[in-house]
Design a protein around this motif. Structure first.
Motif, PDB file in Angstrom:
ATOM      1  N   GLN A 247      35.144  43.343  39.830  1.00 39.09           N
ATOM      2  CA  GLN A 247      34.377  44.919  39.353  1.00 39.09           C
ATOM      3  C   GLN A 247      34.615  45.855  40.832  1.00 39.09           C
ATOM      4  O   GLN A 247      33.601  46.427  41.239  1.00 39.09           O
ATOM      5  N   LEU A 248      34.732  45.096  42.286  1.00 41.99           N
ATOM      6  CA  LEU A 248      35.165  46.205  43.092  1.00 41.99           C
ATOM      7  C   LEU A 248      35.805  47.438  42.629  1.00 41.99           C
ATOM      8  O   LEU A 248      34.740  48.487  43.195  1.00 41.99           O
ATOM      9  N   SER A 249      36.682  47.362  42.248  1.00 42.26           N
ATOM     10  CA  SER A 249      37.102  48.687  41.643  1.00 42.26           C
ATOM     11  C   SER A 249      37.108  49.504  40.544  1.00 42.26           C
ATOM     12  O   SER A 249      37.192  48.947  39.254  1.00 42.26           O
ATOM     13  N   SER A 250      37.528  50.500  40.626  1.00 39.88           N
ATOM     14  CA  SER A 250      37.153  51.292  39.715  1.00 39.88           C
ATOM     15  C   SER A 250      38.426  52.127  38.976  1.00 39.88           C
ATOM     16  O   SER A 250      38.830  52.416  40.642  1.00 39.88           O
ATOM     17  N   ALA A 251      38.927  52.879  38.456  1.00 38.08           N
ATOM     18  CA  ALA A 251      39.907  52.978  37.888  1.00 38.08           C
ATOM     19  C   ALA A 251      40.272  54.983  39.012  1.00 38.08           C
ATOM     20  O   ALA A 251      41.222  55.427  39.118  1.00 38.08           O
ATOM     21  N   GLU A 252      39.060  55.721  38.681  1.00 33.25           N
ATOM     22  CA  GLU A 252      38.859  56.569  39.452  1.00 33.25           C
ATOM     23  C   GLU A 252      38.308  57.312  40.437  1.00 33.25           C
ATOM     24  O   GLU A 252      38.449  57.759  41.560  1.00 33.25           O
ATOM     25  N   ALA A 253      37.403  56.056  40.914  1.00 29.60           N
ATOM     26  CA  ALA A 253      36.186  56.138  41.873  1.00 29.60           C
ATOM     27  C   ALA A 253      36.413  55.029  43.191  1.00 29.60           C
ATOM     28  O   ALA A 253      35.293  54.460  42.922  1.00 29.60           O
ATOM     29  N   ALA A 254      38.102  54.000  43.146  1.00 27.78           N
ATOM     30  CA  ALA A 254      37.741  53.238  44.027  1.00 27.78           C
ATOM     31  C   ALA A 254      37.202  53.639  45.449  1.00 27.78           C
ATOM     32  O   ALA A 254      37.723  54.047  46.504  1.00 27.78           O
ATOM     33  N   ASP A 255      36.473  52.608  45.613  1.00 28.83           N
ATOM     34  CA  ASP A 255      36.317  52.692  47.518  1.00 28.83           C
ATOM     35  C   ASP A 255      37.334  51.716  48.344  1.00 28.83           C
ATOM     36  O   ASP A 255      37.005  49.772  47.892  1.00 28.83           O
ATOM     37  N   VAL A 256      38.100  51.899  48.993  1.00 27.46           N
ATOM     38  CA  VAL A 256      39.041  51.651  49.655  1.00 27.46           C
ATOM     39  C   VAL A 256      39.029  49.899  49.733  1.00 27.46           C
ATOM     40  O   VAL A 256      39.449  49.218  50.191  1.00 27.46           O
ATOM     41  N   GLY A 257      38.115  50.526  50.497  1.00 28.24           N
ATOM     42  CA  GLY A 257      37.728  49.286  51.910  1.00 28.24           C
ATOM     43  C   GLY A 257      37.424  47.971  51.124  1.00 28.24           C
ATOM     44  O   GLY A 257      37.557  46.819  51.588  1.00 28.24           O
ATOM     45  N   VAL A 258      36.149  48.386  50.396  1.00 23.00           N
ATOM     46  CA  VAL A 258      35.676  47.087  49.879  1.00 23.00           C
ATOM     47  C   VAL A 258      36.354  46.946  48.532  1.00 23.00           C
ATOM     48  O   VAL A 258      36.449  44.983  48.901  1.00 23.00           O
ATOM     49  N   VAL A 259      36.893  47.394  48.146  1.00 26.77           N
ATOM     50  CA  VAL A 259      38.666  46.706  47.278  1.00 26.77           C
ATOM     51  C   VAL A 259      39.702  45.933  48.541  1.00 26.77           C
ATOM     52  O   VAL A 259      39.717  44.664  47.993  1.00 26.77           O
ATOM     53  N   LEU A 260      39.841  46.215  49.349  1.00 28.66           N
ATOM     54  CA  LEU A 260      40.841  45.802  50.418  1.00 28.66           C
ATOM     55  C   LEU A 260      39.622  44.579  51.064  1.00 28.66           C
ATOM     56  O   LEU A 260      40.026  43.760  51.257  1.00 28.66           O
ATOM     57  N   ALA A 261      38.436  44.591  51.510  1.00 27.70           N
ATOM     58  CA  ALA A 261      37.846  43.717  51.560  1.00 27.70           C
ATOM     59  C   ALA A 261      38.103  42.502  50.312  1.00 27.70           C
ATOM     60  O   ALA A 261      38.204  41.358  51.762  1.00 27.70           O
ATOM     61  N   GLY A 262      37.868  42.589  49.186  1.00 29.51           N
ATOM     62  CA  GLY A 262      37.541  41.237  48.463  1.00 29.51           C
ATOM     63  C   GLY A 262      38.851  41.021  48.199  1.00 29.51           C
ATOM     64  O   GLY A 262      39.392  39.633  48.170  1.00 29.51           O
ATOM     65  N   ALA A 263      39.450  42.221  48.682  1.00 23.88           N
ATOM     66  CA  ALA A 263      41.465  41.136  48.440  1.00 23.88           C
ATOM     67  C   ALA A 263      41.739  40.028  49.319  1.00 23.88           C
ATOM     68  O   ALA A 263      42.576  39.453  49.237  1.00 23.88           O
ATOM     69  N   ALA A 264      40.969  40.194  50.387  1.00 22.55           N
ATOM     70  CA  ALA A 264      41.490  39.751  51.790  1.00 22.55           C
ATOM     71  C   ALA A 264      40.974  38.591  51.970  1.00 22.55           C
ATOM     72  O   ALA A 264      41.530  37.631  52.068  1.00 22.55           O
ATOM     73  N   MET A 265      39.675  38.837  51.123  1.00 24.87           N
ATOM     74  CA  MET A 265      38.751  37.166  51.329  1.00 24.87           C
ATOM     75  C   MET A 265      39.725  36.343  49.619  1.00 24.87           C
ATOM     76  O   MET A 265      40.121  35.257  50.228  1.00 24.87           O
ATOM     77  N   VAL A 266      39.695  37.045  49.092  1.00 28.05           N
ATOM     78  CA  VAL A 266      40.837  35.921  48.289  1.00 28.05           C
ATOM     79  C   VAL A 266      42.084  35.987  48.297  1.00 28.05           C
ATOM     80  O   VAL A 266      42.387  34.800  48.492  1.00 28.05           O
ATOM     81  N   THR A 267      43.272  36.599  49.372  1.00 28.05           N
ATOM     82  CA  THR A 267      44.350  36.381  49.853  1.00 28.05           C
ATOM     83  C   THR A 267      44.605  34.954  50.911  1.00 28.05           C
ATOM     84  O   THR A 267      45.106  34.573  50.888  1.00 28.05           O
ATOM     85  N   LEU A 268      43.156  35.759  51.685  1.00 31.02           N
ATOM     86  CA  LEU A 268      42.916  34.619  53.236  1.00 31.02           C
ATOM     87  C   LEU A 268      43.489  32.948  53.232  1.00 31.02           C
ATOM     88  O   LEU A 268      44.596  32.434  53.055  1.00 31.02           O
ATOM     89  N   PRO A 269      42.658  32.211  51.851  1.00 33.55           N
ATOM     90  CA  PRO A 269      42.788  30.678  51.753  1.00 33.55           C
ATOM     91  C   PRO A 269      44.918  30.915  50.990  1.00 33.55           C
ATOM     92  O   PRO A 269      44.902  29.519  51.295  1.00 33.55           O
ATOM     93  N   VAL A 270      44.473  32.072  49.901  1.00 33.85           N
ATOM     94  CA  VAL A 270      46.028  31.476  49.507  1.00 33.85           C
ATOM     95  C   VAL A 270      47.136  31.194  51.315  1.00 33.85           C
ATOM     96  O   VAL A 270      48.439  30.371  50.245  1.00 33.85           O
ATOM     97  N   LEU A 271      47.178  32.273  51.379  1.00 36.51           N
ATOM     98  CA  LEU A 271      47.794  32.632  53.464  1.00 36.51           C
ATOM     99  C   LEU A 271      47.742  31.214  53.828  1.00 36.51           C
ATOM    100  O   LEU A 271      48.991  30.300  54.483  1.00 36.51           O
ATOM    101  N   VAL A 272      46.513  30.195  54.433  1.00 35.85           N
ATOM    102  CA  VAL A 272      47.018  29.948  54.707  1.00 35.85           C
ATOM    103  C   VAL A 272      46.849  28.030  54.738  1.00 35.85           C
ATOM    104  O   VAL A 272      48.381  27.400  55.292  1.00 35.85           O
TER     105      VAL A 272
END
Lengths: 291, 450
Positions: A247-272
């Protein structure tokens, strides 16, 4: 005296040539390794650096790639849009439950198929395997109706229950168990070990690489699940983090920083998990390789 | 037909069959008892908004809940993409857990009508003397019109495609952004001049689906689907992709993409908008919804009306966006009435003005312009251009756009074929092949829908 003098450069060349070739080979090897590391690590760097950099700076090309404007603002804003903490906890519960049940059921079913000498196990195994050929989309609505009839819509069990039995897990455990000598099992049972003792003390240590592989595959799939959790949950507080960040990203008006913050939080546990489990995985694969 | 397309079509067809087969046996989706609902009514509302639009919608729902405290509570939840929501809706019909109010996108209108699980909005507005039937721009009411001429659903978020121009690049090419191109032929010629003078891409366009091609047909006054864009008594059976006008504009676009004048963004709209915002592209054909991202300063770009492909009198621009559907079967009269009050609230002039200024969508209520927020929103000349285009689009069959329940599937076929055209394939042969594939897909859907 003349011979050694004449021979010396040739000998030196002979000695130098392999050294030069070896150095060149090493240089190429290292260059390739460095390039590979950059290719593999850059997306991770971009996710984590982007998560900590304001979107306004991310749009400035090379400057946006340098960690010079670090802030937690994106993370804070992401948590304001969705209940990330709660959804994170939900993801952990779902991943843990699904993985534990999938591994337990996989081991139990494979044990029954290999050691219990039941009639028709081959046919049963083929039926199990054939379930792997059915596209997930075709079972979607049937699973939804089942979960709905159990009044579990919008609950965490609805997210993992349809996946607690996996034909792939059973198949992998079965293949691993087949290599176990039947005589050893007979000996263990004669010595008084029960089924659970035998599985815990003898079978699983031998099947450790399979156990670790199945656990990793199952956990990653559970953590990354999106469509099914989206389908069976409605309330933000009952959703997993993968659904939340969509829900953080949208097709034409993405707030890239917020989307990446969400992606980072999801990626971190898998990475660990992968970094930690890698040691066990490598150890597991080589265990028993030498006789 | 790819496996993915086949699967999607099969799911859609299965969904329609299931929807029709289970008509009349669904149970209530809400907690309130239909017969005895005398206390507060709780409504379930499914939506597909993301990013800033989701934040604004949550705020509007909270505002409604406060306003109706003790009487109605709306429980809203995000349901992924429109395709995800359509799948979930199909499953929810069978399990009797449909939401009281469902947001669905423009191209799912045919599917929603065919489902027969919703109550036409007109059945509420006919009984409500305070409702202003003429509060919608003509093209908006034409798009969501049902067979009786009333509205099938409440239009909520409305968008249209427009032409964005980068003022700096246009000026460097010796052109005047304040006298923008009005036809596609002019856009192509400007793109070549910008590319030649600056080295930047002359133009780009939204290619994530076939929306732009549909718009180009409509802007030439041509129907995208036959017969009559599905707006008459008969269902759509075929697409129209090979008229001389269509072949001509696709050929011109092919030339621009082939010689490197135009940027092909693939299916990534966000990258396309980002390329425009960072001054790498002179002109961009995409939705009004991209405005705040394409030009955060609101001064670097000029927004112009969507170009025409011919001067036909019924040429226009099809709307995009979504509408709100009120569920019928299994939902009590009290719930349906509460749902009507909620969608009416979202249509009010103040809410539409706030929604438009926060999201980049256009106000679907003509009275929004007269509100304080609306007049501030319209003080930007680019926004005025967008609002004028919406208000002035003639409500012809061509500009009302195609309506078929198979549209979500068919769009993938069309954009796949156009992708081949962009790569250099023969326009007529490729689009003719797409026409044939689409006819099969529509036929399969129509058979399933009965």
């Amino acid at each position: 005296m003349a011979a050694p003098t004449l021979l010396a450069p040739a000998l030196q060349m002979k000695r130098r040539r392999p050294a030069t070739r070896s150095r060149l080979r090493d240089a190429f090897l290292y260059a390739w390794l460095v390039a590979a590391v950059i290719v593999v690590c850059f997306p991770l760097y971009y996710i984590f650096e982007g998560a900590l950099t304001p979107t306004a700076w991310l749009d400035r090309g090379l400057e946006g790639l340098l960690p010079i404007h670090l802030t937690l603002d994106n993370v804070v804003r992401a948590t304001q849009v969705i209940p990330l903490g709660q959804q994170f906890a939900n993801s952990i519960v779902v991943t843990f439950s699904q993985t534990l049940l999938q591994v337990t059921i996989g081991i139990s079913a494979a044990y029954a198929l290999v050691f219990c000498g039941l009639r028709g196990t081959r046919a049963l195994f083929l039926v199990l395997l054939s379930s792997m050929m059915v596209p997930a989309e075709t079972t979607l609505i049937a699973n939804y109706l089942t979960i709905s009839s159990w009044h579990l819509i919008d609950t965490l069990p609805a997210v993992f229950l349809p996946f607690v039995a996996s034909a792939l897990s059973i198949f992998l455990f079965r293949q691993a168990f087949l290599s176990f000598p039947g005589e050893l099992r007979d000996a263990a049972l004669l010595d008084g070990a029960g089924h659970f003792r035998f599985i815990r003390s003898m079978l699983l240590p031998i099947a450790r690489p399979t156990l670790i592989s199945v656990t990793l595959v199952s956990a990653t799939a559970a953590w990354n699940g999106f469509f099914w959790p989206l389908l069976v949950t409605n309330s933000p507080e009952n959703r997993t983090v993968q659904v939340g960040i969509a829900q953080l990203s949208s097709a034409e008006a993405a707030d890239v920083g917020v989307v990446l913050a969400g992606a980072a939080m999801v990626t971190l546990p898998v990475l660990v998990v992968v970094l930690v489990a890698q040691r066990f995985l490598a150890g597991g694969i080589t265990a028993g390789a030498l006789k | 037909m790819s496996t993915r397309t086949r699967t999607r079509l099969a799911l859609t067809a299965a969904g329609v069959v299931a929807l029709l087969a289970t008509s009349g046996c669904a149970a209530s989706g809400s907690d309130a008892d239909p017969a005895t609902a005398s206390g507060p009514v709780t409504l379930t509302f499914w939506h597909e908004m993301t990013g800033p639009a989701a934040t604004e919608l949550d705020a509007l729902v909270a505002q409604f809940n406060t306003q109706e405290s003790g009487k109605i509570t709306v429980d809203s939840s995000f349901q992924g993409t429109y395709a995800d929501a359509q799948t979930k809706y199909t499953a929810s019909v069978q399990s009797g857990t449909t939401p009281d109010v469902l947001m669905m996108n423009d191209i799912s209108t045919g599917f929603m009508v065919d489902s027969k699980k919703t109550v036409p909005l007109s059945s509420f507005t006919d009984a409500d003397p305070s409702f202003q039937d003429d509060s919608f721009p003509p093209i908006v009411s034409a798009y969501y019109a049902d067979a009786s001429g009333g509205l099938a659903a409440m239009p909520f978020a409305v968008s249209q495609p427009v032409l964005y121009l980068d003022r700096a690049l246009v000026a460097r090419a010796g052109l005047d952004a304040d006298a923008p191109p009005t036809s596609l032929a002019d856009v192509a010629s400007w793109a070549e001049k910008i590319h030649a003078a600056t080295g930047a891409y002359g133009m780009t366009m939204n290619m994530s689906d076939s929306w732009m091609l549909e718009e180009m047909s409509a802007s030439g006054g041509e129907n995208f689907c036959t017969p009559d864009n599905g707006r008459g008594a008969d269902r759509v059976t075929e697409l129209q992709l090979t008229s001389p006008t269509q072949v001509s504009f696709m050929g011109r676009l092919q030339q621009l993409f082939q010689d490197g004048t135009a940027l092909n963004p693939g299916t990534d709209n966000a990258s396309m908008v980002s390329a425009f915002a960072s001054g790498k592209v002179g002109m961009m054909l995409t939705s009004t919804g991209a405005y705040t991202t394409a030009d955060p300063t609101k001064a670097a770009s000029k927004v112009a009306a969507f170009p025409t492909t011919s001067d036909a009198s019924d040429a226009g621009v099809v709307i995009g966006g979504n509408a709100l559907w009120i569920s019928g079967d299994g939902h009590s009269a009290a719930q349906q009435q509460a749902a009507y009050e909620f969608v009416t609230f979202l249509h009010s002039a103040e809410v539409q003005a706030a929604w438009a200024s926060a999201t980049g969508y256009l106000a679907s209520n003509t009275a929004a312009a007269a509100t304080t927020t609306g007049s501030q929103w319209l003080s930007d000349p680019n926004v005025t251009t967008m609002a004028d285009q919406l208000a002035n689009t003639p409500a012809s069959i061509a500009s009302a756009g195609c309506r078929t329940g198979a549209f979500p599937t068919v769009r993938a076929t069309v954009i796949g074929a156009f992708g081949l055209v962009v790569e250099g394939a023969d326009v007529t042969a490729t689009m003719s092949d797409a026409e044939s594939k689409a006819a099969d897909q529509i036929s399969a859907y129509n058979t399933a829908a009965g």
